[in-house]
Design a protein around this motif. Structure first.
Motif, short mmCIF file in Angstrom:
data_model
loop_
_atom_site.label_atom_id
_atom_site.label_comp_id
_atom_site.label_asym_id
_atom_site.label_seq_id
_atom_site.Cartn_x
_atom_site.Cartn_y
_atom_site.Cartn_z
N GLU A 249 52.73 21.85 29.81
CA GLU A 249 53.66 20.85 30.33
C GLU A 249 53.96 21.10 31.80
OE1 GLU A 249 55.77 17.42 30.17
OE2 GLU A 249 54.50 18.29 28.60
N ALA A 250 54.08 22.39 32.17
CA ALA A 250 54.35 22.73 33.56
C ALA A 250 53.21 22.24 34.46
CB ALA A 250 54.53 24.23 33.70
N LYS A 251 51.96 22.39 34.00
CA LYS A 251 50.82 21.94 34.78
C LYS A 251 50.86 20.42 34.97
CE LYS A 251 47.57 24.05 32.39
NZ LYS A 251 46.23 24.48 32.00
N ARG A 252 51.23 19.72 33.93
CA ARG A 252 51.29 18.25 34.04
C ARG A 252 52.34 17.83 35.07
NH1 ARG A 252 48.82 15.46 29.92
NH2 ARG A 252 50.17 13.68 30.33
N VAL A 253 53.53 18.48 34.99
CA VAL A 253 54.60 18.14 35.94
C VAL A 253 54.17 18.44 37.36
CG1 VAL A 253 56.95 18.71 36.65
CG2 VAL A 253 56.41 18.45 34.22
N LEU A 254 53.51 19.59 37.55
CA LEU A 254 53.07 19.99 38.88
C LEU A 254 52.05 19.00 39.45
CD1 LEU A 254 53.25 22.16 41.07
CD2 LEU A 254 51.38 23.36 39.90
N MET A 255 51.13 18.53 38.60
CA MET A 255 50.14 17.56 39.05
C MET A 255 50.77 16.24 39.45
SD MET A 255 47.05 18.24 36.37
CE MET A 255 46.28 19.85 36.29
N GLU A 256 51.76 15.81 38.66
CA GLU A 256 52.44 14.56 38.99
C GLU A 256 53.19 14.67 40.31
OE1 GLU A 256 54.87 13.81 35.64
OE2 GLU A 256 53.23 13.05 34.36
N GLN A 257 53.77 15.88 40.58
CA GLN A 257 54.50 16.11 41.83
C GLN A 257 53.59 15.90 43.05
OE1 GLN A 257 57.64 17.07 42.70
NE2 GLN A 257 58.56 17.19 40.64
N TYR A 258 52.30 16.28 42.89
CA TYR A 258 51.36 16.18 44.02
C TYR A 258 50.46 14.96 43.94
CZ TYR A 258 52.73 20.77 45.69
OH TYR A 258 53.44 21.84 46.18
N GLY A 259 50.79 14.03 43.05
CA GLY A 259 50.09 12.75 43.04
C GLY A 259 48.79 12.73 42.26
N PHE A 260 48.56 13.70 41.36
CA PHE A 260 47.34 13.70 40.54
C PHE A 260 47.65 13.13 39.16
CE2 PHE A 260 46.41 16.91 43.68
CZ PHE A 260 45.07 16.70 43.95
N ASN A 261 46.61 12.54 38.54
CA ASN A 261 46.74 12.03 37.18
C ASN A 261 46.44 13.18 36.22
OD1 ASN A 261 46.63 10.79 34.70
ND2 ASN A 261 45.40 9.04 35.41
N PRO A 262 47.43 13.73 35.53
CA PRO A 262 47.19 14.90 34.68
C PRO A 262 46.25 14.63 33.52
CG PRO A 262 49.42 14.06 34.35
CD PRO A 262 48.85 13.31 35.52
N ASP A 263 46.23 13.37 33.00
CA ASP A 263 45.35 13.05 31.87
C ASP A 263 43.88 13.18 32.25
OD1 ASP A 263 47.49 12.55 30.19
OD2 ASP A 263 47.64 10.47 30.89
N GLU A 264 43.53 12.74 33.46
CA GLU A 264 42.15 12.84 33.91
C GLU A 264 41.78 14.27 34.28
OE1 GLU A 264 41.59 10.21 37.14
OE2 GLU A 264 41.86 8.36 35.96
N ALA A 265 42.68 14.96 34.98
CA ALA A 265 42.37 16.31 35.44
C ALA A 265 42.24 17.29 34.29
CB ALA A 265 43.45 16.78 36.40
N LEU A 266 43.14 17.20 33.29
CA LEU A 266 43.12 18.14 32.18
C LEU A 266 42.02 17.85 31.18
CD1 LEU A 266 46.95 18.55 31.51
CD2 LEU A 266 45.41 20.14 32.69
N SER A 267 41.59 16.59 31.07
CA SER A 267 40.55 16.25 30.11
C SER A 267 39.15 16.52 30.63
CB SER A 267 40.64 14.76 29.73
OG SER A 267 40.47 13.95 30.88
N GLU A 268 38.98 16.71 31.95
CA GLU A 268 37.66 16.96 32.52
C GLU A 268 37.21 18.38 32.21
OE1 GLU A 268 35.42 16.81 36.87
OE2 GLU A 268 37.51 16.19 36.66
#
Length: 324
Positions: A60-79
């Motif tokens: 969850e922390a990684k998802r929040v961090l990615m959103e803070q910097y403008g990344f889509n966590p669903d795409e980044a984590l699923s790759e």
């Protein structure tokens, strides 16, 4: 109070410091932004991450961090990672690749190149395998060995009646020669089932010696260990040892034979061995009667002391006859 761990380099170009608040920490991770001065360089942002020490909180922390910097966590984590992607590619390539079937070995065949040199079966042809699977004793070596044994036994025309043990028998050429020249019984020891069924047994049937033969399809080492059970309590009168040169340790083999129940005080042992092999002057209670060389092949014969004395007496008589 959060206790910071050593810094971890983030894939987003920032430094992340994770800390565990213990079981009392609840809710989502907290981020504290600050800056540190490094070697008079421009201050770099540092994020202090406080979270529960569990996989769910870290994810969850990684998802929040990615959103803070403008990344889509669903795409980044699923790759998938490059390593996982490579493994998948190799696996798929292995499925598509067809494994070539192994070519079957050509069938083993025989030819008739060996000959019985003396006795009842003289000039009869014997089967032997084509190729180098089995290396029979050369006929010149075999002829010399039997001439020496007959002379040492006091009967130049034939062998003294008795039992013969043919170790590493292969085609059975040596044992068959022994029966042809007067031996009453021969034990053949050969571990290759194909050689036994397609070469040795047909040779014994062809020469008419099957009834006075015993075949042991077993390793020589096992046969020596179980000599009394397999061959009876009485020692053999003759033993021939013709192993594959590169597959045995002659010192160990001869020590096993000399200390076994196979050898008696009146036993003769014929050993074929290669060049640059040291053979002892005695084998248990037996002494070396002769040691001859035939090209790269050597032949040594051990026997009882009375045979050596008889040989020396014959040499002496021959010398006297020459002088006269």
């Amino acid at each position: 109070m959060a206790v910071s761990s050593s810094p971890i380099i983030s894939p987003f170009g920032v430094n992340i410091i994770s800390a565990d608040l213990g079981s009392s920490s609840t809710g989502l991770p907290r981020f504290n932004f600050c800056s540190i001065q490094r070697n008079n360089r421009r201050p770099s942002p540092v994020i202090v991450l406080s979270s529960k020490s569990s996989k769910e909180s870290w994810s969850e922390a990684k998802r929040v961090l990615m959103e803070q910097y403008g990344f889509n966590p669903d795409e980044a984590l699923s790759e998938p990672s490059p390593k996982s992607k490579r493994k998948k590619e190799l696996k798929e390539a292995g499925k598509d690749k067809q494994i070539a079937p192994k070519e079957p070995k050509p069938p083993r065949t025989t030819h008739k190149l060996l000959t019985v040199l003396g006795g009842k079966a003289r000039r009869m042809k014997l089967l032997s395998p084509k190729g180098m699977d089995v290396r029979p004793m050369m006929e010149v070596v075999k002829g010399a060995a039997f001439d020496i044994l007959q002379a040492a036994g006091g009967c130049p025309a034939s062998l003294r009646p008795g039992r013969w043990l043919d170790l590493y028998s292969g085609t059975g050429s040596v044992g068959i020669e022994a029966i042809s020249r007067g031996c009453s019984e021969v034990h053949f020891v050969e571990m290759d089932p194909w050689v036994v069924s397609d070469v040795l047994r047909p040779n014994l049937e062809w020469t008419g010696f099957l009834d006075v033969s015993v075949i042991h399809t077993v390793r020589v080492e096992k046969f020596i260990e179980r000599a009394k059970q397999l061959a009876g309590k009485e020692p053999f009168d003759y033993i021939s040892v013709t192993p594959p040169y590169m597959e045995v340790d002659y010192a160990v083999l001869m020590d096993q034979i000399s200390n076994s129940a196979l050898v008696g005080e009146d036993t003769f042992i014929v050993v074929e061995y290669p060049l640059r092999t040291d053979m002892l002057d005695s084998c248990g209670c037996l002494v070396k009667i002769t040691d001859r060389r035939f090209g790269r092949t050597h032949l040594v014969i051990y026997g009882p002391k009375w045979a050596e004395k008889k040989k020396k007496k014959e040499k002496l008589l021959r010398g006297v006859a020459v002088e006269v």
